[in-house]
Write a protein that holds these residues in place. Sequence first.
Motif, PDB file in Angstrom:
ATOM      1  N   ASP A 228       0.839  -1.202   0.000  1.00 43.62           N
ATOM      2  CA  ASP A 228       0.000   0.000   0.000  1.00 43.62           C
ATOM      3  C   ASP A 228       0.872   1.250   0.000  1.00 43.62           C
ATOM      4  OD1 ASP A 228      -2.529  -1.346   0.283  1.00 43.62           O
ATOM      5  OD2 ASP A 228      -1.871  -1.847   2.320  1.00 43.62           O
ATOM      6  N   THR A 229       0.289   2.371  -0.406  1.00 43.31           N
ATOM      7  CA  THR A 229       1.049   3.623  -0.365  1.00 43.31           C
ATOM      8  C   THR A 229       1.161   4.094   1.091  1.00 43.31           C
ATOM      9  OG1 THR A 229      -0.970   4.861  -0.791  1.00 43.31           O
ATOM     10  CG2 THR A 229       0.431   4.400  -2.693  1.00 43.31           C
ATOM     11  N   GLN A 230       2.218   4.856   1.372  1.00 44.17           N
ATOM     12  CA  GLN A 230       2.464   5.358   2.739  1.00 44.17           C
ATOM     13  C   GLN A 230       2.797   6.843   2.682  1.00 44.17           C
ATOM     14  OE1 GLN A 230       5.697   2.997   4.349  1.00 44.17           O
ATOM     15  NE2 GLN A 230       4.726   1.100   3.712  1.00 44.17           N
ATOM     16  N   ASN A 231       2.275   7.593   3.642  1.00 42.67           N
ATOM     17  CA  ASN A 231       2.504   9.047   3.645  1.00 42.67           C
ATOM     18  C   ASN A 231       3.985   9.430   3.653  1.00 42.67           C
ATOM     19  OD1 ASN A 231      -0.082   9.817   3.453  1.00 42.67           O
ATOM     20  ND2 ASN A 231      -0.399  10.189   5.646  1.00 42.67           N
ATOM     21  N   ASP A 232       4.795   8.738   4.472  1.00 40.73           N
ATOM     22  CA  ASP A 232       6.214   9.099   4.579  1.00 40.73           C
ATOM     23  C   ASP A 232       6.934   8.960   3.233  1.00 40.73           C
ATOM     24  OD1 ASP A 232       5.799   9.573   7.194  1.00 40.73           O
ATOM     25  OD2 ASP A 232       6.853   7.797   7.958  1.00 40.73           O
ATOM     26  N   ILE A 233       6.563   7.936   2.480  1.00 34.94           N
ATOM     27  CA  ILE A 233       7.185   7.722   1.154  1.00 34.94           C
ATOM     28  C   ILE A 233       6.650   8.768   0.184  1.00 34.94           C
ATOM     29  CG2 ILE A 233       7.438   6.099  -0.774  1.00 34.94           C
ATOM     30  CD1 ILE A 233       7.282   3.798   1.220  1.00 34.94           C
ATOM     31  N   ASP A 234       5.332   8.967   0.217  1.00 39.34           N
ATOM     32  CA  ASP A 234       4.685   9.946  -0.677  1.00 39.34           C
ATOM     33  C   ASP A 234       5.290  11.338  -0.520  1.00 39.34           C
ATOM     34  OD1 ASP A 234       3.030   7.941  -1.466  1.00 39.34           O
ATOM     35  OD2 ASP A 234       1.163   8.867  -0.805  1.00 39.34           O
ATOM     36  N   VAL A 235       5.501  11.750   0.739  1.00 38.73           N
ATOM     37  CA  VAL A 235       5.960  13.115   1.009  1.00 38.73           C
ATOM     38  C   VAL A 235       7.285  13.418   0.308  1.00 38.73           C
ATOM     39  CG1 VAL A 235       6.926  14.579   2.844  1.00 38.73           C
ATOM     40  CG2 VAL A 235       4.704  13.528   3.144  1.00 38.73           C
ATOM     41  N   LEU A 236       8.233  12.485   0.406  1.00 35.74           N
ATOM     42  CA  LEU A 236       9.549  12.728  -0.218  1.00 35.74           C
ATOM     43  C   LEU A 236       9.429  12.784  -1.734  1.00 35.74           C
ATOM     44  CD1 LEU A 236      11.940  10.502   1.926  1.00 35.74           C
ATOM     45  CD2 LEU A 236      11.560  12.948   2.108  1.00 35.74           C
ATOM     46  N   ILE A 237       8.602  11.909  -2.282  1.00 29.23           N
ATOM     47  CA  ILE A 237       8.408  11.889  -3.739  1.00 29.23           C
ATOM     48  C   ILE A 237       7.733  13.186  -4.194  1.00 29.23           C
ATOM     49  CG2 ILE A 237       7.125  10.711  -5.600  1.00 29.23           C
ATOM     50  CD1 ILE A 237       7.680   8.081  -3.984  1.00 29.23           C
ATOM     51  N   LEU A 238       6.712  13.601  -3.436  1.00 29.50           N
ATOM     52  CA  LEU A 238       5.978  14.811  -3.815  1.00 29.50           C
ATOM     53  C   LEU A 238       6.839  16.062  -3.688  1.00 29.50           C
ATOM     54  CD1 LEU A 238       2.519  13.953  -2.241  1.00 29.50           C
ATOM     55  CD2 LEU A 238       2.975  14.328  -4.674  1.00 29.50           C
ATOM     56  N   LYS A 239       7.702  16.085  -2.678  1.00 27.81           N
ATOM     57  CA  LYS A 239       8.593  17.233  -2.459  1.00 27.81           C
ATOM     58  C   LYS A 239       9.515  17.399  -3.691  1.00 27.81           C
ATOM     59  CE  LYS A 239      10.258  19.875   1.068  1.00 27.81           C
ATOM     60  NZ  LYS A 239       9.383  20.959   0.733  1.00 27.81           N
ATOM     61  N   ALA A 240      10.110  16.284  -4.104  1.00 28.54           N
ATOM     62  CA  ALA A 240      10.996  16.322  -5.265  1.00 28.54           C
ATOM     63  C   ALA A 240      10.218  16.679  -6.529  1.00 28.54           C
ATOM     64  CB  ALA A 240      11.685  14.966  -5.433  1.00 28.54           C
ATOM     65  N   LEU A 241       9.072  16.045  -6.689  1.00 31.09           N
ATOM     66  CA  LEU A 241       8.277  16.259  -7.899  1.00 31.09           C
ATOM     67  C   LEU A 241       7.792  17.703  -8.025  1.00 31.09           C
ATOM     68  CD1 LEU A 241       6.997  14.800 -10.346  1.00 31.09           C
ATOM     69  CD2 LEU A 241       4.987  14.407  -8.934  1.00 31.09           C
ATOM     70  N   THR A 242       7.399  18.292  -6.899  1.00 28.93           N
ATOM     71  CA  THR A 242       6.917  19.677  -6.928  1.00 28.93           C
ATOM     72  C   THR A 242       8.012  20.589  -7.471  1.00 28.93           C
ATOM     73  OG1 THR A 242       5.471  19.257  -5.058  1.00 28.93           O
ATOM     74  CG2 THR A 242       6.004  21.549  -5.468  1.00 28.93           C
ATOM     75  N   GLN A 243       9.225  20.413  -6.961  1.00 29.66           N
ATOM     76  CA  GLN A 243      10.338  21.241  -7.425  1.00 29.66           C
ATOM     77  C   GLN A 243      10.618  20.996  -8.920  1.00 29.66           C
ATOM     78  OE1 GLN A 243      11.693  23.672  -6.156  1.00 29.66           O
ATOM     79  NE2 GLN A 243      13.740  23.937  -6.965  1.00 29.66           N
ATOM     80  N   ILE A 244      10.614  19.731  -9.320  1.00 27.74           N
ATOM     81  CA  ILE A 244      10.882  19.376 -10.723  1.00 27.74           C
ATOM     82  C   ILE A 244       9.843  20.036 -11.641  1.00 27.74           C
ATOM     83  CG2 ILE A 244      10.841  17.436 -12.373  1.00 27.74           C
ATOM     84  CD1 ILE A 244      12.012  15.663 -10.098  1.00 27.74           C
ATOM     85  N   VAL A 245       8.571  19.911 -11.276  1.00 30.48           N
ATOM     86  CA  VAL A 245       7.506  20.443 -12.131  1.00 30.48           C
ATOM     87  C   VAL A 245       7.558  21.978 -12.198  1.00 30.48           C
ATOM     88  CG1 VAL A 245       4.982  20.623 -12.379  1.00 30.48           C
ATOM     89  CG2 VAL A 245       6.028  18.420 -11.848  1.00 30.48           C
ATOM     90  N   HIS A 246       7.872  22.617 -11.083  1.00 33.24           N
ATOM     91  CA  HIS A 246       7.981  24.082 -11.088  1.00 33.24           C
ATOM     92  C   HIS A 246       9.154  24.540 -11.955  1.00 33.24           C
ATOM     93  CE1 HIS A 246       4.832  25.622  -8.459  1.00 33.24           C
ATOM     94  NE2 HIS A 246       4.921  24.451  -7.861  1.00 33.24           N
ATOM     95  N   LEU A 247      10.298  23.878 -11.807  1.00 34.55           N
ATOM     96  CA  LEU A 247      11.466  24.248 -12.622  1.00 34.55           C
ATOM     97  C   LEU A 247      11.180  24.021 -14.108  1.00 34.55           C
ATOM     98  CD1 LEU A 247      14.446  22.791 -10.533  1.00 34.55           C
ATOM     99  CD2 LEU A 247      13.967  25.199 -10.934  1.00 34.55           C
ATOM    100  N   ALA A 248      10.534  22.894 -14.413  1.00 34.26           N
ATOM    101  CA  ALA A 248      10.216  22.573 -15.805  1.00 34.26           C
ATOM    102  C   ALA A 248       9.248  23.607 -16.379  1.00 34.26           C
ATOM    103  CB  ALA A 248       9.619  21.173 -15.885  1.00 34.26           C
ATOM    104  N   ASN A 249       8.288  24.009 -15.586  1.00 35.37           N
ATOM    105  CA  ASN A 249       7.320  25.006 -16.034  1.00 35.37           C
ATOM    106  C   ASN A 249       8.009  26.350 -16.311  1.00 35.37           C
ATOM    107  OD1 ASN A 249       4.694  26.049 -16.591  1.00 35.37           O
ATOM    108  ND2 ASN A 249       4.686  26.969 -14.556  1.00 35.37           N
ATOM    109  N   ASP A 250       8.931  26.732 -15.420  1.00 32.45           N
ATOM    110  CA  ASP A 250       9.680  27.981 -15.621  1.00 32.45           C
ATOM    111  C   ASP A 250      10.469  27.923 -16.925  1.00 32.45           C
ATOM    112  OD1 ASP A 250       8.749  28.810 -13.220  1.00 32.45           O
ATOM    113  OD2 ASP A 250      10.636  28.502 -12.121  1.00 32.45           O
ATOM    114  N   LYS A 251      11.097  26.790 -17.180  1.00 30.29           N
ATOM    115  CA  LYS A 251      11.901  26.628 -18.394  1.00 30.29           C
ATOM    116  C   LYS A 251      11.003  26.719 -19.623  1.00 30.29           C
ATOM    117  CE  LYS A 251      14.749  25.235 -21.570  1.00 30.29           C
ATOM    118  NZ  LYS A 251      15.608  26.215 -22.227  1.00 30.29           N
TER     119      LYS A 251
END
Length: 262
Positions: A228-251
Amino acid sequence: MKKALTEFKLSSSSKFVKILLVGPIGAGKSNFINSVNNVFQGRMTCAAFANAESSGASFTLKYKTHYTKSGHSKLPFVFSDTMGLEEAESDGVRTDDLIKALQDQVKEGYTFNPVSSLSLNDPGFVNNPDRSKPTCCLVFVLPADKVKLMSFKVFEKLKRIRKEATKMEVPQVLLLTRVDKACQLVAKDLKKVYTSKKVKEQMEICHINLGIPMVHIFPVKNYHEEIDTQNDIDVLILKALTQIVHLANDKFDDANHPVDTL
Ligand SMILES: Nc1nc2c(ncn2[C@@H]2O[C@H](COP(=O)(O)OP(=O)(O)OP(=O)(O)O)[C@@H](O)[C@H]2O)c(=O)[nH]1
Ligand SMILES: [Mg+2]
């Protein structure tokens, strides 16, 4: 974070920003793509075939684009998965081919050939890349438990790709995967990831060897054996993904609205 990403609107009219994943064999590139999908689906998925055990050869052989779904709708980013690279050029993807992927010159579904690089007349080579869909973020994926053992040559290859991305003004992020394998405390409690000396040490090695700023290095643990999915795992993935998507959008924004030069 999940809600913000689900509702995220690109500043351009395009539907997706493209994110390219590169890294050594068995680093967890395919697994990260699946893990992102797991977060949004709330269940285990396996669209990007990942290896069950890290063996000597790259498991991913083809250049493939992966969408992420939340419910039935596609999120505004896509991942391009690549074959892993190795110290010897003939053991994994060729560095030149990854640079071509960065330049959007590799056809979807192309099977990487470790023996020779893509060339002009190959059917897998894209002569006129679609300028409206450029790669907007380069993501290096490195395994925390093996960074120390990685050879100078592998870092040199990654540095060559990074140099090209810098020339093209493509933002770069580094995902440090397998943090649970690098530190026992983190394996027991993922919340300890930011206080783990061992993880910090691996992040610093990446920072020194590749020159990526610490703020762009994200420790993550992929879903690899969970049911099953777990919050602790999700949080780290989402933190990285948020930054990636914002940087990609800026580019993407920059590429579509260049500052007028006099
Ligand atoms: N413990 C742990 N294992 C992981 C993690 N991420 C990936 N793995 C495992 O590492 C192995 C390699 O993962 P892949 O996603 O196939 O790696 P890859 O970078 O796509 O590798 P290639 O396609 O061969 O280049 C698999 O056995 C995964 O289950 C992680 O965060 N923690
Ligand atoms: Mg793979």
